[in-house]
Motif scaffolding. Sequence first.
Motif, mmCIF file in Angstrom:
data_model
loop_
_atom_site.group_PDB
_atom_site.id
_atom_site.type_symbol
_atom_site.label_atom_id
_atom_site.label_comp_id
_atom_site.label_asym_id
_atom_site.label_seq_id
_atom_site.Cartn_x
_atom_site.Cartn_y
_atom_site.Cartn_z
ATOM 1 N N SER A 1 0.848 -1.198 0.000
ATOM 2 C CA SER A 1 0.000 0.000 0.000
ATOM 3 C C SER A 1 0.881 1.244 0.000
ATOM 4 N N GLY A 2 0.495 2.239 -0.801
ATOM 5 C CA GLY A 2 1.253 3.486 -0.854
ATOM 6 C C GLY A 2 2.440 3.407 -1.788
ATOM 7 N N SER A 3 2.560 2.329 -2.546
ATOM 8 C CA SER A 3 3.724 2.202 -3.434
ATOM 9 C C SER A 3 3.506 2.922 -4.764
ATOM 10 N N GLY A 4 2.283 3.401 -4.998
ATOM 11 C CA GLY A 4 2.029 4.164 -6.231
ATOM 12 C C GLY A 4 1.277 3.395 -7.299
ATOM 13 N N LYS A 5 0.763 2.189 -6.944
ATOM 14 C CA LYS A 5 0.074 1.353 -7.960
ATOM 15 C C LYS A 5 -1.159 2.066 -8.524
ATOM 16 N N SER A 6 -2.041 2.473 -7.600
ATOM 17 C CA SER A 6 -3.295 3.095 -8.060
ATOM 18 C C SER A 6 -3.035 4.435 -8.725
ATOM 19 N N THR A 7 -2.024 5.153 -8.219
ATOM 20 C CA THR A 7 -1.675 6.439 -8.849
ATOM 21 C C THR A 7 -1.281 6.205 -10.304
ATOM 22 N N LEU A 8 -0.466 5.184 -10.532
ATOM 23 C CA LEU A 8 -0.034 4.878 -11.899
ATOM 24 C C LEU A 8 -1.252 4.553 -12.780
ATOM 25 N N LEU A 9 -2.181 3.766 -12.196
ATOM 26 C CA LEU A 9 -3.358 3.381 -12.976
ATOM 27 C C LEU A 9 -4.211 4.616 -13.310
ATOM 28 N N HIS A 10 -4.390 5.506 -12.317
ATOM 29 C CA HIS A 10 -5.186 6.712 -12.556
ATOM 30 C C HIS A 10 -4.527 7.615 -13.595
ATOM 31 N N LEU A 11 -3.206 7.653 -13.577
ATOM 32 C CA LEU A 11 -2.507 8.456 -14.589
ATOM 33 C C LEU A 11 -2.689 7.839 -15.972
ATOM 34 N N LEU B 1 -7.328 -2.003 -21.292
ATOM 35 C CA LEU B 1 -8.242 -2.214 -20.159
ATOM 36 C C LEU B 1 -7.447 -2.036 -18.872
ATOM 37 N N LEU B 2 -7.938 -1.127 -18.009
ATOM 38 C CA LEU B 2 -7.263 -0.851 -16.735
ATOM 39 C C LEU B 2 -8.158 -1.305 -15.593
ATOM 40 N N ALA B 3 -7.607 -2.080 -14.682
ATOM 41 C CA ALA B 3 -8.416 -2.582 -13.567
ATOM 42 C C ALA B 3 -7.669 -2.361 -12.258
ATOM 43 N N ASP B 4 -8.396 -1.776 -11.289
ATOM 44 C CA ASP B 4 -7.803 -1.473 -9.984
ATOM 45 C C ASP B 4 -8.390 -2.426 -8.945
ATOM 46 N N GLU B 5 -7.592 -3.377 -8.503
ATOM 47 C CA GLU B 5 -8.047 -4.384 -7.533
ATOM 48 C C GLU B 5 -9.408 -4.953 -7.938
ATOM 49 N N PRO B 6 -9.518 -5.532 -9.115
ATOM 50 C CA PRO B 6 -10.838 -5.930 -9.620
ATOM 51 C C PRO B 6 -11.476 -7.068 -8.822
ATOM 52 N N THR B 7 -10.649 -7.800 -8.085
ATOM 53 C CA THR B 7 -11.222 -8.924 -7.323
ATOM 54 C C THR B 7 -11.139 -8.667 -5.819
ATOM 55 N N GLY B 8 -10.776 -7.442 -5.459
ATOM 56 C CA GLY B 8 -10.546 -7.113 -4.050
ATOM 57 C C GLY B 8 -11.746 -7.358 -3.154
ATOM 58 N N ASN B 9 -12.946 -7.232 -3.691
ATOM 59 C CA ASN B 9 -14.149 -7.397 -2.876
ATOM 60 C C ASN B 9 -14.932 -8.653 -3.246
ATOM 61 N N LEU B 10 -14.267 -9.587 -3.939
ATOM 62 C CA LEU B 10 -15.013 -10.760 -4.429
ATOM 63 C C LEU B 10 -14.618 -12.030 -3.676
ATOM 64 N N GLY C 1 -6.715 -10.447 -27.629
ATOM 65 C CA GLY C 1 -5.782 -9.411 -28.063
ATOM 66 C C GLY C 1 -5.841 -8.118 -27.281
ATOM 67 N N HIS C 2 -6.672 -8.034 -26.231
ATOM 68 C CA HIS C 2 -6.730 -6.809 -25.425
ATOM 69 C C HIS C 2 -5.462 -6.653 -24.594
ATOM 70 N N THR C 3 -5.096 -5.399 -24.344
ATOM 71 C CA THR C 3 -4.000 -5.107 -23.416
ATOM 72 C C THR C 3 -4.612 -4.858 -22.050
ATOM 73 N N LEU C 4 -4.105 -5.590 -21.051
ATOM 74 C CA LEU C 4 -4.659 -5.452 -19.702
ATOM 75 C C LEU C 4 -3.582 -4.954 -18.747
ATOM 76 N N VAL C 5 -3.929 -3.948 -17.957
ATOM 77 C CA VAL C 5 -3.062 -3.536 -16.851
ATOM 78 C C VAL C 5 -3.902 -3.642 -15.584
ATOM 79 N N VAL C 6 -3.486 -4.545 -14.694
ATOM 80 C CA VAL C 6 -4.299 -4.835 -13.507
ATOM 81 C C VAL C 6 -3.481 -4.552 -12.249
ATOM 82 N N VAL C 7 -3.997 -3.668 -11.398
ATOM 83 C CA VAL C 7 -3.369 -3.421 -10.103
ATOM 84 C C VAL C 7 -3.949 -4.404 -9.107
#
Lengths: 237, 374
Positions: free
Chosen positions: A39-49, A159-168, A187-193
Amino acid sequence: MALVEIENLRKVYPGSVVALADLMLVVEEGEWVAITGPSGSGKSTLLHLLAAMDRPTSGALCVAGLDLGALGPRERARYRRETVGLVFQQYHVIPYLTVLENVMLAQYYHSMPDAVEAQTALEKVGLGYLARRLPSQLSGGELQRVCIARALINHPPLLLADEPTGNLDAANEEIVLDLFDTLHAAGHTLVVVTHDESVAGRAHRRLRLEHGALASDVRQTPAGAARQIPAGASAGG
Amino acid sequence: MFLRLLLGSLIRRKDRALLCLASLTTACALAGAMVHVAADSEAKARHELRAYGANLTLVPRAAPTAGALPAAGLTGAEVAAFRRLAGPRLQASSGARYLVARAGEQPVALGGIDWRAAPRLFPYWRWDSGGWPTQPDECALGTRAAAALRSQVGSRLKLKGPAGNQQFRVAAILRAGDAADGQVFVALEAAQRLAAGNEVTVVLATVHGDARAVEGLAREVEAALPGVRAEPARPLAAAEAALLPRLRGLMLAVCVLVFAIAGLTAASTLAGAVLDRQREMALMKALGAEDGAVARLFAVEAVLLGVVAGLLGAGLGLLGAQALMHGLFGLDATFRPLVVPLSLALGICAAAVAAWLPACRVARLEPSTALRSE
């Protein structure tokens, strides 16, 4: 061919909180990249950018040939509707629109709402029968699949996903990861935090951020064997 | 899709929409009621001043201006000429005959008046017991006179005048707060019989219109009837002249204050509702909506509420004004069509300003900031 090119990317929040420190990264088209780190390493910030939902403090951030830091508000809105699909951990939806209307909302901002196409997208994620329900009538796993359908409805290249399974739960996590597998195969490009090892293990490339910098960049074979790339030399090739 | 978003928000989130609607409607209704009351208050205040009784008195020109009762009388012809001259300007009038009579050995001040006109000439009379006499042989006693004569309602009272005597039944004990408390009142004809003359001492009249209109009629009467002096009730005219412009200013100030307070209250409720929805706005932006499109959606929704609130407020404002006018003056409020567009304008403006400013502010936020704030 590179879809994402990041050079010396820096993001500093008010109060001199450094979220990203001179990050270098290239993501090729068709890659499935998992971004991990504490946490706080910048993952979500990178995704939002990457989603143009925030602005970098300095450095270059190019996606599909667009320099996101140089775009004005209108171009950034256009980029969000045409280039990226977003999946959030909290499955953000409009609570007073039906499931089908929530998917059509992304079409509305992109071009024209098309109920048939939106219904097909819902069927692809196994939720065609819930199209007329309100979000409050769906489970967390179902809502997350609605968000995936919405993210894909305009066929975005990234496709950008931020903790997509965090609440599942485990069963719904498996369904979502299978969907990601299918998208990657298509063929989609996926970036998943993610914090989740099982999610990161399904990706074909695993990045680890620590204190806003890239600590490791690992390419994984489908069998799970890994090849280490030295941090800072991840020029994507 | 725009309509779906608009209607979905209003219909499926009734509670929030109703709260905003209630707030805006209250503002419009308050403002509407105040406009009605302000517009009516001058006419109603004048009406109220009429409750202080006659505003024009006619006496023989030879009579003293104040104090003692005039010895000379006004003839029936002069009274009839005055009524013709005043015409529709006359709300009520009565000749009055004053004399000193005796009840047994006790002298009493006796007044003869027209009982039919009396309620409008003496609206401030209050009854300790009984009510307006209706029979020719009934009388009303002022409280002091009743005490002096040891009489009460139902008592018999024999009054003796210069030309004869008559027995009366006491129908009421009145309290006026002036000289009438020490007097005995009988029908005008009975007083004239006791005094042996058809002349009247004074004519009391209530005339429509403001102080200037009463003064105008007085000058006309004096010009047409040389033997008559017409005296407007100057304290009343002065009170009217002093009170009404102040009342007008006060109502205007209250209107402006109510507009401002009600508008600001409604605006703050709406602004809060918009800020509560910043996650929705951020999501729309994350999906590719432009800032203007997001702000516009919320502003249109607010304006729609403003239109409904304006119309409801105009109706409720009239009801409120009706209640206020009844409570304050005992009269109906007059419907003024101008209030409808005014109420609509207030509803729309308050809603638009209240929604547009926070919506623009939130729309300018980076989506990540708004989504993270959740």
